[in-house]
Structure formats: structure tokens, C-alpha cells
Design a protein around this motif. Structure first.
Motif, PDB file in Angstrom:
ATOM      1  N   LYS A 189       4.530  -8.771 -10.367  1.00 29.72           N
ATOM      2  CA  LYS A 189       4.557  -8.278 -11.733  1.00 29.72           C
ATOM      3  C   LYS A 189       4.658  -6.759 -11.766  1.00 29.72           C
ATOM      4  N   PHE A 190       5.445  -6.250 -12.669  1.00 28.54           N
ATOM      5  CA  PHE A 190       5.730  -4.825 -12.853  1.00 28.54           C
ATOM      6  C   PHE A 190       6.615  -4.256 -11.743  1.00 28.54           C
ATOM      7  N   HIS A 191       7.028  -5.081 -10.786  1.00 27.31           N
ATOM      8  CA  HIS A 191       7.961  -4.663  -9.724  1.00 27.31           C
ATOM      9  C   HIS A 191       7.581  -3.294  -9.131  1.00 27.31           C
ATOM     10  N   PRO A 192       6.395  -3.137  -8.601  1.00 29.71           N
ATOM     11  CA  PRO A 192       5.988  -1.829  -8.068  1.00 29.71           C
ATOM     12  C   PRO A 192       6.892  -1.380  -6.925  1.00 29.71           C
ATOM     13  N   GLU A 193       7.186  -0.091  -6.916  1.00 29.95           N
ATOM     14  CA  GLU A 193       7.947   0.504  -5.814  1.00 29.95           C
ATOM     15  C   GLU A 193       7.097   1.598  -5.184  1.00 29.95           C
ATOM     16  N   LEU A 194       6.832   1.444  -3.894  1.00 27.57           N
ATOM     17  CA  LEU A 194       6.123   2.460  -3.127  1.00 27.57           C
ATOM     18  C   LEU A 194       7.155   3.393  -2.504  1.00 27.57           C
ATOM     19  N   SER A 195       6.918   4.670  -2.602  1.00 28.50           N
ATOM     20  CA  SER A 195       7.888   5.641  -2.082  1.00 28.50           C
ATOM     21  C   SER A 195       7.184   6.682  -1.229  1.00 28.50           C
ATOM     22  N   PHE A 196       7.956   7.275  -0.341  1.00 19.19           N
ATOM     23  CA  PHE A 196       7.441   8.357   0.493  1.00 19.19           C
ATOM     24  C   PHE A 196       8.570   9.334   0.775  1.00 19.19           C
ATOM     25  N   LYS A 197       8.295  10.600   0.514  1.00 22.81           N
ATOM     26  CA  LYS A 197       9.236  11.672   0.821  1.00 22.81           C
ATOM     27  C   LYS A 197       8.554  12.670   1.745  1.00 22.81           C
ATOM     28  N   ALA A 198       9.318  13.252   2.621  1.00 20.67           N
ATOM     29  CA  ALA A 198       8.805  14.315   3.483  1.00 20.67           C
ATOM     30  C   ALA A 198       9.935  15.290   3.769  1.00 20.67           C
ATOM     31  N   ASP A 240      17.191   7.549   2.014  1.00 21.67           N
ATOM     32  CA  ASP A 240      18.020   8.748   1.875  1.00 21.67           C
ATOM     33  C   ASP A 240      17.493   9.775   2.869  1.00 21.67           C
ATOM     34  N   GLY A 241      18.249  10.036   3.919  1.00 22.41           N
ATOM     35  CA  GLY A 241      17.861  11.024   4.913  1.00 22.41           C
ATOM     36  C   GLY A 241      18.913  12.109   5.019  1.00 22.41           C
ATOM     37  N   GLU A 242      18.487  13.357   5.164  1.00 21.70           N
ATOM     38  CA  GLU A 242      19.433  14.471   5.184  1.00 21.70           C
ATOM     39  C   GLU A 242      18.960  15.553   6.143  1.00 21.70           C
ATOM     40  N   ILE A 302      13.439  13.097   4.421  1.00 23.82           N
ATOM     41  CA  ILE A 302      13.537  11.641   4.386  1.00 23.82           C
ATOM     42  C   ILE A 302      12.933  11.180   3.062  1.00 23.82           C
ATOM     43  N   ASN A 303      13.578  10.223   2.439  1.00 22.98           N
ATOM     44  CA  ASN A 303      13.124   9.673   1.159  1.00 22.98           C
ATOM     45  C   ASN A 303      13.260   8.152   1.240  1.00 22.98           C
ATOM     46  N   LEU A 304      12.128   7.447   1.282  1.00 24.75           N
ATOM     47  CA  LEU A 304      12.122   5.995   1.432  1.00 24.75           C
ATOM     48  C   LEU A 304      11.429   5.342   0.246  1.00 24.75           C
ATOM     49  N   GLY A 305      11.882   4.140  -0.102  1.00 26.39           N
ATOM     50  CA  GLY A 305      11.232   3.389  -1.164  1.00 26.39           C
ATOM     51  C   GLY A 305      11.341   1.902  -0.917  1.00 26.39           C
ATOM     52  N   TYR A 306      10.266   1.167  -1.212  1.00 25.55           N
ATOM     53  CA  TYR A 306      10.284  -0.293  -1.091  1.00 25.55           C
ATOM     54  C   TYR A 306       9.804  -0.888  -2.408  1.00 25.55           C
ATOM     55  N   ARG A 307      10.616  -1.765  -2.987  1.00 25.08           N
ATOM     56  CA  ARG A 307      10.336  -2.368  -4.288  1.00 25.08           C
ATOM     57  C   ARG A 307       9.930  -3.831  -4.103  1.00 25.08           C
ATOM     58  N   PHE A 308       8.782  -4.188  -4.680  1.00 24.42           N
ATOM     59  CA  PHE A 308       8.291  -5.560  -4.628  1.00 24.42           C
ATOM     60  C   PHE A 308       8.843  -6.317  -5.840  1.00 24.42           C
ATOM     61  N   ASN A 309       9.994  -6.939  -5.661  1.00 25.88           N
ATOM     62  CA  ASN A 309      10.682  -7.580  -6.783  1.00 25.88           C
ATOM     63  C   ASN A 309       9.975  -8.832  -7.290  1.00 25.88           C
ATOM     64  N   ASP A 329       6.337  19.488   3.195  1.00 23.20           N
ATOM     65  CA  ASP A 329       6.030  18.739   1.983  1.00 23.20           C
ATOM     66  C   ASP A 329       5.882  17.261   2.310  1.00 23.20           C
ATOM     67  N   PHE A 330       4.763  16.666   1.898  1.00 21.90           N
ATOM     68  CA  PHE A 330       4.553  15.222   2.021  1.00 21.90           C
ATOM     69  C   PHE A 330       4.289  14.675   0.623  1.00 21.90           C
ATOM     70  N   HIS A 331       5.004  13.614   0.277  1.00 18.19           N
ATOM     71  CA  HIS A 331       5.108  13.252  -1.135  1.00 18.19           C
ATOM     72  C   HIS A 331       5.113  11.728  -1.313  1.00 18.19           C
ATOM     73  N   PRO A 332       3.939  11.070  -1.297  1.00 18.08           N
ATOM     74  CA  PRO A 332       3.888   9.638  -1.610  1.00 18.08           C
ATOM     75  C   PRO A 332       3.910   9.412  -3.120  1.00 18.08           C
ATOM     76  N   GLY A 333       4.322   8.208  -3.522  1.00 15.01           N
ATOM     77  CA  GLY A 333       4.368   7.898  -4.944  1.00 15.01           C
ATOM     78  C   GLY A 333       4.459   6.411  -5.194  1.00 15.01           C
ATOM     79  N   ILE A 334       4.284   6.036  -6.447  1.00 12.53           N
ATOM     80  CA  ILE A 334       4.424   4.646  -6.867  1.00 12.53           C
ATOM     81  C   ILE A 334       5.031   4.628  -8.261  1.00 12.53           C
ATOM     82  N   SER A 335       5.920   3.671  -8.513  1.00 13.55           N
ATOM     83  CA  SER A 335       6.498   3.497  -9.840  1.00 13.55           C
ATOM     84  C   SER A 335       6.338   2.044 -10.260  1.00 13.55           C
TER      85      SER A 335
END
Length: 457
Positions: free
Chosen positions: A307-316, A275-277, A297-304, A356-362
Motif C-alpha cells: 500500500k502507498f507503493h513506498p520507494e526507498l532511495s539513496f544518493k551519494a 543513475d550513476g555518473e 550514484i542514485n538508486l531507488g527501489y519501489r515496492f509495487n 553527500d549522503f542522501h537517503p529518502g522515502i516517497s
């Protein structure tokens, strides 16, 4: 006590149903229960509530629904220790009820009431408390109402939301959702849809049925969405116009007329989401020319396969601030009517004059439980401008220090949705104050924790 008993009874009743209804929408007027007119299963009270025929043909019907939300929040060193402090926490409650009337395919009326209460909240704002109001009341005139071709005129009080809700949102995170008295033309054909609207913002008051729209805050614009675009998948293009008679920024106060033009590219694949704007703002503020912008920019990659299907994300995000006090220009970006919890659910600062720099994991702990961890780093874009709340309220001025570092924020939340009707969230946020915050006020670190329970029906 009576409310608790009623909720328990409702929960027991809802648990008897299998999943036979569409998912609830964030905009409840987007839900459609007309398919129930051909449902031959045994009637029950919930089916009757969602589809009550008013004619033998069942073309005329009314649907009822709503949501009940309770939240408990505790904040230590709220507002970085400045102002009154609450050592016990507070309880927010919100009740939304709606009725949706359909007369065939060509007329529809939607009415929704809202009651938002803040118990033990020190000096609750209109965002926290609005005892009882007509939140939405509009009529749709469907000139064309086919599956791939629509032309609808909507008039009345209504919620507006567009794109990623960076500029226009129903503001679901805070206790009191926002609405507009508006006229809107809704069009779509095949892969292209567009809205054209003119509105006055509805101002919340701390009374019963006393909210009113005001010409002092006018909002208009158009929003185009094009789907199934090769390679990029989806693109939005929009223009928003905004006028308010009393605006205040770090560099003065006066009348503001601001125009925003922007575009958004978004989509997802099996693993990726993106998602880029970018947008630019121009216009007039008092005797100054507006020239502001933002890009995100808002990016995410999901490891399907893991186990637990982690998604790494980064926003800036880069969001402009005013370069110089006292000149004939204003570069402070105005986010207009954004979602409340812009940088996390604690909603500490808003999107003006920021880097703003915003990494995350779900993690998907189970089918119904998600765990999210975010880390946010904030700087002022301009050392000559202050920082603002989500509604562009100036929190601290820009001349307290030349330091740009606002601070770092660590947030975690666990979301449990055991069935389509229930939603629980457990959250906590720690904000480590940076040099700018310490130079501008008391400068203490913030700790925030909350529990949310919501029932949709």
C-alpha cells in the motif's frame, strides 16, 4: 485581483476537457500537437490554441501555450543567520508564454517570453527577478525529419538541458529559468542520438527586454545518448567546454577555461531505478592547472505490491575541492549550469567541494498525491576549500576551521497534481548547521517552508 479572476476562469474552462492531449514537457518546445490535424472532434478554444492551421492542408500551423506559477516562501535564519533577514516571507511569480510555428516538416520557429517577479524579496538576485524578456527565440531547419532518423540545425536563443541536469539544466526550480544564444546540431538514428552545440550564456538584467548574451561566458560541447544497451540499458557520453573571463574560487580569481568529460549509466526496471555518473575536469584557471572530478550514484527501489507503493532511495556524491591554497593547481569542481535546487528545493548549497549522503522515502498517498521525505548529510571534501552556492559563488572560505562537517538537512514535500494542468507543492526544510558553518558565520539553523501553485496550458 484581475490576475486571480483570469486564472479562475481558465481553470474552470480547462476542467471541462477530458485528458486528450499529451503530457506537458519540461522543455515546452518538445511538445508536438501535429496529431490534431486529423482530429475530427468538435473544435473548442483550447484545441484551436494548441493547433491553429494556417493553410488548407494543415501542414502549416501555430501552437500556443504557457505556464503561470506562484510561490510563497518563508525562511527563518536564511543564510544561517548572516545578512538581512525577512520575517514575513516573500512571493515569487513566473509567467511563461510561447508560440510554436511549423511550416511542414522542414521548418519550425519557437518564441517564448518570461516574466519573473519577486514581491517582498530582500535584495532579489537575477535568479529571482527578471521582469520581462524574450527567453527563447530560435529556428529549426530539419534536413532529415523521420521517426527514427533526424538531422536538425537549431539557431537562436534556447534552453539547454542534458542528462540528469547535474551540469546543464533549464533551471526550472528557481524563479527565472536560464537560456543560451546557441547554434546546435541535433542528430539521431535508431537507438543513438547526439547534440553538438556552441553558445553564449544569456545574462539576466533587472529591466524589460534587456537580457543579453556575453562572450565572457562561452559554453560548447557534445552529448551522446545510446539506448537499449544490453544489461545497463542506457549510457550517456559527453564533453563540455566552458570559458569565463571572471571566475572566483577560494584560491583566487581570474580567467577560467574548463573541459569536462563524463559518462552516465541509467535505467529502470519494474521495481528498480538507477543513475550513476562520473566525470573529470581539466583546463586552466588564472596561472593554475585545473584537475577536478565528481562521482555520484542514485538508486531507488519501489515496492509495487505494498500500500502507498513506498520507494526507498539513496544518493551519494563525492565532489572534489581544492587541496591546498596558493599552489599551482585548482581541484574545485565547477558544476557549470546545474538545476537550481540541487540538494533540495531550498537550494542552500551547491555541488562543489562536498561529500553527500542522501537517503529518502516517497509514498504514493493516492493517484495524484505523493509524499517525499529526504535526509541529507554534508561534509566538505577538502578542509582547505570553502563551500559554494549552485552558481559557484563562494559562501564561506576554507580557512575558518579544519572541521569538515557542514550540517544535516531534513526535507519533506507533498505534491498534488489533480489534473494535467494543475500542480501544487507544499514543502519544508530544516538545516542543522554543523561545526564548519558555526565557525564560519552566525551559524544558526535554517527553517524554510513554501507553497507552489502552477498552471500549465
Amino acid at each position: 485581483m484581475k490576475n486571480t479572476i483570469l486564472i479562475v476562469i481558465l481553470l474552470i474552462s480547462l476542467s471541462c476537457f477530458g485528458q486528450q492531449y499529451p503530457d506537458f514537457k519540461s522543455l515546452r518546445y518538445d511538445e508536438n500537437y501535429s496529431f490534431l490535424k486529423s482530429d475530427t472532434t468538435t473544435d473548442n478554444w483550447y484545441k484551436t490554441m494548441k493547433f491553429l492551421p494556417l493553410s488548407a492542408s494543415k501542414e502549416n500551423y501555430i501552437s500556443f501555450g504557457g505556464s503561470i506559477r506562484y510561490q510563497y516562501f518563508y525562511a527563518e535564519n536564511e543564510n544561517w543567520g548572516d545578512g538581512p533577514q525577512d520575517s514575513d516571507g516573500y512571493v515569487l511569480s513566473r509567467y511563461l508564454f510561447h508560440a510554436d510555428f511549423h511550416a511542414g516538416n522542414f521548418f519550425r520557429a519557437f518564441v517564448q517570453t518570461q516574466s519573473s517577479l519577486a514581491d517582498s524579496r530582500i535584495d532579489p538576485s537575477p535568479v529571482d527577478q527578471n521582469p520581462l524578456e524574450v527567453h527563447q527565440a530560435f529556428a529549426d531547419f530539419n534536413f532529415i525529419n523521420e521517426k527514427n532518423h533526424k538531422l536538425i540545425l537549431r539557431a537562436g536563443r534556447q534552453e539547454l538541458t542534458y542528462g540528469s541536469q547535474r551540469l546543464v539544466a533549464m533551471r526550472d526550480g528557481p524563479n527565472n529559468r536560464q537560456s543560451f544564444d546557441a547554434v546546435k546540431l541535433i542528430t539521431s538514428k535508431d537507438n543513438v542520438s547526439a547534440d553538438f552545440f556552441y553558445s553564449h550564456f544569456v545574462v539576466a538584467h533587472d529591466g524589460i527586454f534587456d537580457d543579453n548574451s556575453t562572450p565572457e561566458r562561452q559554453f560548447w560541447g557534445s552529448y551522446f545518448v545510446i539506448n537499449k544497451v544490453p544489461i545497463i540499458k542506457n549510457i550517456d557520453v559527453y564533453y563540455f567546454g566552458y570559458e569565463r573571463t571572471k571566475a572566483t574560487f577560494n584560491d583566487g580569481a581570474g580567467k577560467e577555461e574548463r573541459h569536462s568529460v563524463g559518462t552516465r549509466i541509467w535505467g529502470k526496471t519494474e521495481n528498480w531505478r538507477y543513475d550513476g555518473e562520473a566525470l573529470y575536469q581539466f583546463g586552466d584557471f588564472a596561472s593554475k592547472d585545473i584537475s577536478a572530478w565528481t562521482a555520484s550514484i542514485n538508486l531507488g527501489y519501489r515496492f509495487n505490491e505494498i500500500k502507498f507503493h513506498p520507494e526507498l532511495s539513496f544518493k551519494a556524491e563525492a565532489i572534489s575541492g581544492d587541496k591546498q591554497m596558493g599552489d599551482n593547481q585548482l581541484q574545485t569542481f565547477n558544476p557549470l549550469f546545474p538545476r537550481g535546487g540541487y540538494f533540495g528545493l531550498a537550494s542552500i548549497i551547491g555541488p562543489s567541494n562536498l561529500l553527500d549522503f542522501h537517503p529518502g522515502i516517497s509514498l504514493e498517498l493516492s493517484k495524484n498525491i505523493d509524499w517525499v521525505i529526504d535526509y541529507d548529510m554534508f561534509w566538505r571534501y577538502s578542509s582547505n576549500d570553502g563551500i559554494y552556492g549552485p552558481n559557484t559563488f563562494l559562501i564561506y572560505p576554507g580557512d575558518t576551521t579544519t572541521s569538515k562537517k557542514i550540517g544535516n538537512q531534513l526535507e519533506t514535500e507533498v505534491i498534488w497534481q489533480p489534473n494535467p494542468y494543475l500542480y501544487f507543492r507544499f514543502e519544508s526544510t530544516w538545516f542543522n548547521a554543523g561545526d564548519y558553518i558555526k565557525a564560519s558565520g552566525t551559524g544558526k539553523d535554517i527553517f524554510f517552508a513554501g507553497i507552489t501553485m502552477q498552471l500549465n496550458f
